[in-house]
Design a protein around this motif. Structure first.
Motif, PDB file in Angstrom:
ATOM      1  N   MET A 102       0.812  -0.919   0.038  1.00 10.47           N
ATOM      2  CA  MET A 102      -0.037  -0.077   0.219  1.00 10.47           C
ATOM      3  C   MET A 102       0.832   1.188  -0.129  1.00 10.47           C
ATOM      4  N   ALA A 103       0.495   2.300  -0.734  1.00  6.80           N
ATOM      5  CA  ALA A 103       1.298   3.558  -0.865  1.00  6.80           C
ATOM      6  C   ALA A 103       0.873   4.277   0.154  1.00  6.80           C
ATOM      7  N   VAL A 104       2.091   4.772   0.773  1.00  5.73           N
ATOM      8  CA  VAL A 104       1.821   5.703   1.989  1.00  5.73           C
ATOM      9  C   VAL A 104       1.886   7.254   1.361  1.00  5.73           C
ATOM     10  N   VAL A 105       1.003   8.050   1.688  1.00  3.66           N
ATOM     11  CA  VAL A 105       0.990   9.471   1.201  1.00  3.66           C
ATOM     12  C   VAL A 105       0.712  10.447   2.412  1.00  3.66           C
ATOM     13  N   LEU A 106       1.826  11.381   2.460  1.00  3.93           N
ATOM     14  CA  LEU A 106       1.588  12.513   3.435  1.00  3.93           C
ATOM     15  C   LEU A 106       1.166  13.800   2.838  1.00  3.93           C
ATOM     16  N   HIS A 107       0.056  14.201   3.278  1.00  7.70           N
ATOM     17  CA  HIS A 107      -0.576  15.428   2.688  1.00  7.70           C
ATOM     18  C   HIS A 107      -0.116  16.474   3.450  1.00  7.70           C
ATOM     19  N   GLY A 108       0.617  17.696   3.081  1.00  4.56           N
ATOM     20  CA  GLY A 108       0.858  18.546   3.736  1.00  4.56           C
ATOM     21  C   GLY A 108       1.469  19.753   3.080  1.00  4.56           C
ATOM     22  N   ILE A 109       2.334  20.572   3.695  1.00  2.00           N
ATOM     23  CA  ILE A 109       3.197  21.770   3.069  1.00  2.00           C
ATOM     24  C   ILE A 109       4.593  21.725   3.749  1.00  2.00           C
ATOM     25  N   ALA A 110       5.543  21.503   2.660  1.00  2.00           N
ATOM     26  CA  ALA A 110       6.812  21.230   3.297  1.00  2.00           C
ATOM     27  C   ALA A 110       7.457  21.965   4.317  1.00  2.00           C
ATOM     28  N   PRO A 111       7.276  22.986   4.486  1.00  2.00           N
ATOM     29  CA  PRO A 111       7.862  23.953   5.521  1.00  2.00           C
ATOM     30  C   PRO A 111       7.273  23.801   6.870  1.00  2.00           C
ATOM     31  N   SER A 112       6.064  23.139   6.942  1.00  2.00           N
ATOM     32  CA  SER A 112       5.359  23.016   8.277  1.00  2.00           C
ATOM     33  C   SER A 112       6.212  22.288   9.319  1.00  2.00           C
ATOM     34  N   PRO A 113       6.276  22.722  10.283  1.00  4.52           N
ATOM     35  CA  PRO A 113       7.105  21.752  11.187  1.00  4.52           C
ATOM     36  C   PRO A 113       6.554  20.481  11.610  1.00  4.52           C
TER      37      PRO A 113
END
Length: 218
Positions: free
Chosen positions: A1-12
């Motif tokens: 299963m593919a793991v996808v992280l949804h977000g904005i790169a500079p967010s800590p």
């Protein structure tokens, strides 16, 4: 299963989860959340993150949000290369530092990051340097003193090994660096060396390299 992280790169908080994924050797994809801010994102993202905050993670058909919840899920679903100590007291201490970093430290470092990075870059507004001076001069030093005392002469914050405590704390210290603030090496040499050591780990270095492209001058 593919793991996808949804977000904005500079967010800590996105960085925190990415570091956990990389430390655990979990293949994944970072999918940017648009439009900005995340609360205005697509209905698909809002289903994954009902609060409209980043990050969210999808693992096949399963989706969850909140960086601490995601990291706990990754620890249970992929127990290899653990980031949470097994000993009960060390486990509790690691959870405490994660919570403290995600709240009080995030609030304080985030105030400086917002003024020095977010306002000029994303809102075309000058930073409020008076508020920055107040944070750096009054609110931040007690937090750094606490960290310095908690670390002592140890290499890492809890149990003598790298853990989620270091992931959470160091990712917030990076926000200071982005805002051109550093830990005073003369006053806190051990803490400054700790920040250098943790933020130079390959997991952090990979994240910061990707973030550099987002934060590069336009």
């Amino acid at each position: 299963m593919a793991v996808v992280l949804h977000g904005i790169a500079p967010s800590p908080f996105v960085r925190k989860v990415r570091v956990a994924l990389l430390e655990k050797g979990i293949p994944h994809t970072l999918r940017p959340v648009t439009p900005f801010p995340p609360a205005n994102a697509t209905p698909e993202f809002r289903r994954m993150s009902p609060l409209g905050k980043v990050p969210a993670l999808s693992d096949g058909e399963f989706a969850i949000s909140d960086s601490s919840v995601i990291c706990a899920y990754l620890e249970r679903s992929r127990p290899e290369t653990p980031l949470y100590p097994a000993e009960p007291r060390d486990f509790a201490r690691a959870l405490w530092f994660e919570e403290w970093a995600d709240t009080k430290l995030a609030e304080t470092t985030g105030a400086v990051f917002f003024q020095r990075v977010v306002r000029p870059r994303f809102f075309q507004q000058p930073p409020d340097e008076e508020s920055v001076r107040a944070v750096v001069g009054e609110a931040l030093p007690p937090l750094l003193d606490y960290l310095d005392q908690a670390l002592g002469d140890a290499e890492f914050l809890v149990g003598g090994r790298f853990s989620i405590a270091d992931v959470a704390v160091a990712t917030m210290l990076q926000q200071l660096r982005y805002a051109s603030e550093t830990i005073d090496r003369a006053c806190r040499p051990t803490l400054a060396a700790y920040a250098d050591r943790v933020l130079s780990r390959p997991s952090f270095a990979a994240c910061l390299a990707d973030e550099a492209a987002v934060l590069a001058p336009r």
